[in-house]
Design a protein around this motif. Structure first.
Motif, PDB file in Angstrom:
ATOM      1  N   PRO A 286      -5.987   6.138  10.941  1.00 27.81           N
ATOM      2  CA  PRO A 286      -5.099   5.661   9.877  1.00 27.81           C
ATOM      3  C   PRO A 286      -5.654   6.082   8.511  1.00 27.81           C
ATOM      4  CG  PRO A 286      -5.766   3.853  11.324  1.00 27.81           C
ATOM      5  CD  PRO A 286      -6.571   5.046  11.709  1.00 27.81           C
ATOM      6  N   THR A 287      -4.787   6.263   7.562  1.00 28.55           N
ATOM      7  CA  THR A 287      -5.248   6.630   6.226  1.00 28.55           C
ATOM      8  C   THR A 287      -6.089   5.496   5.637  1.00 28.55           C
ATOM      9  OG1 THR A 287      -3.324   5.685   5.109  1.00 28.55           O
ATOM     10  CG2 THR A 287      -3.165   8.013   5.814  1.00 28.55           C
ATOM     11  N   VAL A 288      -6.938   5.846   4.691  1.00 31.77           N
ATOM     12  CA  VAL A 288      -7.761   4.840   4.022  1.00 31.77           C
ATOM     13  C   VAL A 288      -6.844   3.833   3.326  1.00 31.77           C
ATOM     14  CG1 VAL A 288      -9.464   4.465   2.193  1.00 31.77           C
ATOM     15  CG2 VAL A 288      -9.744   6.379   3.777  1.00 31.77           C
ATOM     16  N   LYS A 289      -5.795   4.313   2.702  1.00 26.62           N
ATOM     17  CA  LYS A 289      -4.848   3.424   2.021  1.00 26.62           C
ATOM     18  C   LYS A 289      -4.247   2.418   3.008  1.00 26.62           C
ATOM     19  CE  LYS A 289      -0.451   3.510  -0.460  1.00 26.62           C
ATOM     20  NZ  LYS A 289       0.638   4.359  -0.954  1.00 26.62           N
ATOM     21  N   ARG A 290      -3.824   2.895   4.156  1.00 28.74           N
ATOM     22  CA  ARG A 290      -3.228   2.028   5.180  1.00 28.74           C
ATOM     23  C   ARG A 290      -4.227   0.974   5.650  1.00 28.74           C
ATOM     24  NH1 ARG A 290       1.218   3.121   7.988  1.00 28.74           N
ATOM     25  NH2 ARG A 290       1.643   1.840   9.782  1.00 28.74           N
ATOM     26  N   ARG A 291      -5.485   1.378   5.836  1.00 35.57           N
ATOM     27  CA  ARG A 291      -6.511   0.436   6.290  1.00 35.57           C
ATOM     28  C   ARG A 291      -6.817  -0.606   5.223  1.00 35.57           C
ATOM     29  NH1 ARG A 291     -10.913   4.524   8.400  1.00 35.57           N
ATOM     30  NH2 ARG A 291      -9.761   5.932   7.058  1.00 35.57           N
ATOM     31  N   LEU A 292      -6.841  -0.207   3.961  1.00 40.31           N
ATOM     32  CA  LEU A 292      -7.112  -1.170   2.886  1.00 40.31           C
ATOM     33  C   LEU A 292      -5.961  -2.166   2.731  1.00 40.31           C
ATOM     34  CD1 LEU A 292      -8.790   1.131   0.213  1.00 40.31           C
ATOM     35  CD2 LEU A 292      -9.891  -0.553   1.703  1.00 40.31           C
ATOM     36  N   ILE A 293      -4.732  -1.683   2.859  1.00 33.24           N
ATOM     37  CA  ILE A 293      -3.574  -2.597   2.795  1.00 33.24           C
ATOM     38  C   ILE A 293      -3.618  -3.563   3.976  1.00 33.24           C
ATOM     39  CG2 ILE A 293      -1.059  -2.726   2.954  1.00 33.24           C
ATOM     40  CD1 ILE A 293      -0.994  -0.059   1.365  1.00 33.24           C
ATOM     41  N   SER A 294      -3.973  -3.064   5.134  1.00 36.54           N
ATOM     42  CA  SER A 294      -4.102  -3.922   6.312  1.00 36.54           C
ATOM     43  C   SER A 294      -5.180  -4.979   6.095  1.00 36.54           C
ATOM     44  CB  SER A 294      -4.436  -3.075   7.543  1.00 36.54           C
ATOM     45  OG  SER A 294      -4.712  -3.882   8.651  1.00 36.54           O
ATOM     46  N   MET A 295      -6.246  -4.622   5.393  1.00 34.11           N
ATOM     47  CA  MET A 295      -7.324  -5.581   5.125  1.00 34.11           C
ATOM     48  C   MET A 295      -6.850  -6.720   4.227  1.00 34.11           C
ATOM     49  SD  MET A 295     -10.651  -3.121   4.701  1.00 34.11           S
ATOM     50  CE  MET A 295     -11.504  -4.385   3.801  1.00 34.11           C
ATOM     51  N   VAL A 296      -5.934  -6.430   3.308  1.00 32.85           N
ATOM     52  CA  VAL A 296      -5.381  -7.498   2.466  1.00 32.85           C
ATOM     53  C   VAL A 296      -4.638  -8.496   3.351  1.00 32.85           C
ATOM     54  CG1 VAL A 296      -3.716  -8.026   0.638  1.00 32.85           C
ATOM     55  CG2 VAL A 296      -5.271  -6.079   0.389  1.00 32.85           C
ATOM     56  N   TYR A 297      -3.808  -7.980   4.261  1.00 29.33           N
ATOM     57  CA  TYR A 297      -3.082  -8.835   5.194  1.00 29.33           C
ATOM     58  C   TYR A 297      -4.075  -9.597   6.079  1.00 29.33           C
ATOM     59  CZ  TYR A 297       0.432 -10.067   8.756  1.00 29.33           C
ATOM     60  OH  TYR A 297       1.243 -10.718   9.639  1.00 29.33           O
ATOM     61  N   GLU A 298      -5.123  -8.898   6.523  1.00 27.02           N
ATOM     62  CA  GLU A 298      -6.147  -9.517   7.370  1.00 27.02           C
ATOM     63  C   GLU A 298      -6.831 -10.672   6.635  1.00 27.02           C
ATOM     64  OE1 GLU A 298      -6.848  -9.760  10.825  1.00 27.02           O
ATOM     65  OE2 GLU A 298      -7.026  -7.580  10.741  1.00 27.02           O
ATOM     66  N   SER A 299      -7.042 -10.516   5.334  1.00 25.66           N
ATOM     67  CA  SER A 299      -7.662 -11.578   4.533  1.00 25.66           C
ATOM     68  C   SER A 299      -6.789 -12.830   4.518  1.00 25.66           C
ATOM     69  CB  SER A 299      -7.887 -11.104   3.098  1.00 25.66           C
ATOM     70  OG  SER A 299      -8.763 -10.012   3.083  1.00 25.66           O
ATOM     71  N   LEU A 300      -5.498 -12.636   4.363  1.00 30.57           N
ATOM     72  CA  LEU A 300      -4.578 -13.780   4.376  1.00 30.57           C
ATOM     73  C   LEU A 300      -4.593 -14.473   5.736  1.00 30.57           C
ATOM     74  CD1 LEU A 300      -1.585 -12.195   2.431  1.00 30.57           C
ATOM     75  CD2 LEU A 300      -3.300 -13.793   1.558  1.00 30.57           C
TER      76      LEU A 300
END
Length: 175
Positions: A10-24
């Motif tokens: 996955p792109t770095v951008k996609r993984r970072l956005i996923s991490m925001v969701y993961e934080s929630l």
């Protein structure tokens, strides 16, 4: 490797956005254990209780992530963003690799927390240090030809991008 797993990262951008969701989602995972803890300790802020609170968060999140990664390679956020964690050989993630990945994942924020502590940073400056730490750790993907983060390389795991879900066919409208 399974036929339904595409071997791209996955792109770095996609993984970072996923991490925001993961934080929630992490806050949701912590809600009940923290509620019970706060009731049991009468919401005390004594130094020992504060350290116990931090340890509780570490253990509960560790159990959640290790369980999800070894069960089917995905957390809810990873399912949403169509990513899957696999072992270096493309197979399931072992409990040991999942535990090592969890511990190494703290490198996203631990160095920044230590800097904030050493410089006595609070509130916005501390948050800025943490965001800078996350940005710096995300750059480790660019040190790898397959764009895997350093914690995945060290743990012997890989994040894979799953193919798009098949489009549902619309039912024919009744005449």
């Amino acid at each position: 490797m399974s036929n339904n797993v595409v071997t791209t990262c996955p792109t770095v951008k996609r993984r970072l956005i996923s991490m925001v969701y993961e934080s929630l989602l992490g806050f949701a995972v912590l809600f009940l254990p923290f509620l019970i803890f706060e009731i049991a300790t009468h919401a005390s802020h004594a130094p020992l209780i504060e350290h116990m609170r931090q340890a509780l968060a570490f253990v509960v999140l560790g159990f959640y992530f290790i369980h999800q990664w070894t069960r089917d390679g995905q957390t809810l956020a990873m399912k949403t963003w169509r990513m899957k964690l696999v072992g270096a050989n493309g197979g399931p993630v072992s409990p040991r690799a999942a535990a090592v990945r969890y511990l190494l994942s703290w490198m996203w924020i631990l160095p920044a927390l230590l800097v904030a502590l050493a410089l006595d940073l609070h509130r916005w400056p501390a948050l800025g240090a943490i965001l800078a730490g996350i940005l710096l750790w995300s750059l480790t993907a660019f040190l790898d030809k397959d764009r895997q983060f350093l914690h995945d390389k060290l743990a012997g795991t890989r994040l894979m991008q799953l193919p798009p879900l098949p489009k549902k066919k619309k039912a024919a409208a009744p005449v």
